[in-house]
Design a protein around this motif. Sequence first.
Motif, PDB file in Angstrom:
ATOM      1  N   ILE A   1       0.849  -1.204   0.000  1.00 18.68           N
ATOM      2  CA  ILE A   1       0.000   0.000   0.000  1.00 18.68           C
ATOM      3  C   ILE A   1       0.880   1.248   0.000  1.00 18.68           C
ATOM      4  CG2 ILE A   1      -0.236   0.168   2.541  1.00 18.68           C
ATOM      5  CD1 ILE A   1      -3.304   0.736   1.983  1.00 18.68           C
TER       6      ILE A   1
ATOM      7  N   SER B   1       4.509   1.533  -1.300  1.00 19.20           N
ATOM      8  CA  SER B   1       4.873   0.156  -1.641  1.00 19.20           C
ATOM      9  C   SER B   1       3.918  -0.433  -2.680  1.00 19.20           C
ATOM     10  CB  SER B   1       4.877  -0.712  -0.363  1.00 19.20           C
ATOM     11  OG  SER B   1       5.979  -0.346   0.432  1.00 19.20           O
TER      12      SER B   1
ATOM     13  N   SER C   1       6.759  -4.326   1.695  1.00 17.48           N
ATOM     14  CA  SER C   1       6.569  -3.446   2.845  1.00 17.48           C
ATOM     15  C   SER C   1       7.922  -3.114   3.448  1.00 17.48           C
ATOM     16  CB  SER C   1       5.693  -4.134   3.901  1.00 17.48           C
ATOM     17  OG  SER C   1       5.600  -3.323   5.048  1.00 17.48           O
TER      18      SER C   1
ATOM     19  N   SER D   1       8.455  -1.360   6.301  1.00 24.50           N
ATOM     20  CA  SER D   1       8.427  -1.577   7.749  1.00 24.50           C
ATOM     21  C   SER D   1       8.168  -3.049   8.074  1.00 24.50           C
ATOM     22  CB  SER D   1       7.310  -0.734   8.377  1.00 24.50           C
ATOM     23  OG  SER D   1       6.061  -1.140   7.846  1.00 24.50           O
TER      24      SER D   1
ATOM     25  N   THR E   1      -1.256  -4.561   4.523  1.00 25.14           N
ATOM     26  CA  THR E   1      -0.362  -5.514   3.857  1.00 25.14           C
ATOM     27  C   THR E   1      -0.328  -6.833   4.630  1.00 25.14           C
ATOM     28  OG1 THR E   1       0.935  -3.568   3.278  1.00 25.14           O
ATOM     29  CG2 THR E   1       1.963  -5.703   2.871  1.00 25.14           C
TER      30      THR E   1
ATOM     31  N   GLY F   1       9.232   5.053   1.245  1.00 23.35           N
ATOM     32  CA  GLY F   1       8.189   4.450   0.409  1.00 23.35           C
ATOM     33  C   GLY F   1       7.857   5.215  -0.858  1.00 23.35           C
TER      34      GLY F   1
HETATM   35  O1  PA5 Z   1       5.576   6.686   1.529  1.00 23.36           O
HETATM   36  C1  PA5 Z   1       5.439   6.077   2.564  1.00 23.36           C
HETATM   37  O2  PA5 Z   1       6.348   6.009   3.410  1.00 23.36           O
HETATM   38  C2  PA5 Z   1       4.152   5.330   2.869  1.00 23.36           C
HETATM   39  O3  PA5 Z   1       3.177   5.586   1.937  1.00 23.36           O
HETATM   40  C3  PA5 Z   1       4.417   3.827   2.915  1.00 23.36           C
HETATM   41  O4  PA5 Z   1       4.932   3.434   1.672  1.00 23.36           O
HETATM   42  C4  PA5 Z   1       3.141   3.045   3.233  1.00 23.36           C
HETATM   43  O5  PA5 Z   1       2.583   3.483   4.437  1.00 23.36           O
HETATM   44  C5  PA5 Z   1       3.458   1.561   3.337  1.00 23.36           C
HETATM   45  O6  PA5 Z   1       4.461   1.327   4.272  1.00 23.36           O
HETATM   46  P1  PA5 Z   1       5.312   0.013   4.276  1.00 23.36           P
HETATM   47  O7  PA5 Z   1       6.119  -0.047   3.038  1.00 23.36           O
HETATM   48  O8  PA5 Z   1       6.163   0.111   5.495  1.00 23.36           O
HETATM   49  O9  PA5 Z   1       4.338  -1.136   4.375  1.00 23.36           O
END
Ligand code: PA5
Length: 407
Positions: free
Chosen positions: A76, A79, A130, A132, A138, A192
């Motif tokens: 999301i 990502s 992801s 994180s 996710t 991200g």
């Molecule tokens: O740009 C960002 O940091 C966010 O949009 C993340 O990409 C989003 O919240 C998803 O996070 P993650 O890749 O840790 O699942």
Amino acid sequence: MGAELNIDTSNATVSEEDLIKYKGALKEAQDFLNKSKEGTGWVRLPFNYDRSELKRIQSTAVKIQEQCQVFVVIGIGGSYLGARAAIEMLGPLQQNLPEIYYAGINISGSYHAELIDRIKDKDICICVISKSGNTTETAIAFSLFKQLLLKKYGKQASERIYVITDKEKGVLREEAEREGYVSFVIPDDIGGRYSVLTPVGLLPMAVAGIDIESVLDGALKEAELADRSEKYAAIRNELFNRGKLIEIFEYYEPRLHFFAEWLKQLFGESEGKEGKGIFPAALALSTDLHSMGQYLQEGNQIFFETILNVEEPKMDIVVPESAGSFLAGKSMNQINRAAMEGVIEAHKGANIPMIKIDIPVLNPYNFGRLVYFFEKACALSGCLMGVNPFDQPGVESYKSEMRKALK
Ligand code: PA5
């Protein structure tokens, strides 16, 4: 290679003199991007891309293409949006490639139940993305699709799970190592929304048949043209300081829908903090002229427009005689162009500031150029505004409230 991408600022209502005052701050912002190690890895990425990593992405994509009929990308925000922007803009490029679906992009039970129902009898691979490793949407979707794969393939399920996450941290990295999933790394110094040109965007793009070397070539070309993004960043700040609080990205080709979604996230999360930031919005034209056209022409003038103009769309079709005298025999692209020109003229009359990005054709090379142009412009623009374009402290608030509600 594509022809030149052009940034037309002639209707921006901002003169060269108006921009002189931003020169010092722009230089500081450039220095910050060049020197800082926090969140700026994407700045140098096109110059020093790890070629062996690129080859591994390409060979993994070929393996996935051979392994499955359906490829589910789970992730999301940053990502997810970059890969989808590229795939919707450019695909499908060949016959017989896996169909691509997206999961974990919401918490809708209906969406996920329907998706599983639609694909459950096909051969499936999944790619969970992801940084994180612990994003709620996710994690839920990953558990659902893992369950489906285990049911279908038993122990062989792990050969159909691909992971893109942090090098060391997080539960996803732990699981990838423990279960032996094929995995890729999201670099520490790339957040991200700036990660499209890492495996986050490149692996799904390669599965969709997109030439990712060409994407990186485009990004490199744009990286060598710093002053274009500087000018756009300065114009945005000048307009913001004149009370233009909203930037509307407008596009006339539906294939740009998810690119505009990616832009909304890039600018929204990078600039919207400390009570500051231009609100990024998007309109699909001519569709939205029939819902929002009135507001644009005569409503509260707190916005400016950034038009994404595709000069040569992929296909065209001629309008038949029965459409009437001034339409018959013309191509739809010709009429679409006339609509854009008409809107520009009408909006000039209403003193609406407009920036036009002319994209010669939609191809991987120009996608790479656009990504780098907007990433650089966004980071510079955030710096001019005095915010850190690489953090997102506000996103945490709703997450902790949601956790409380679930407990
Ligand atoms: O740009 C960002 O940091 C966010 O949009 C993340 O990409 C989003 O919240 C998803 O996070 P993650 O890749 O840790 O699942």
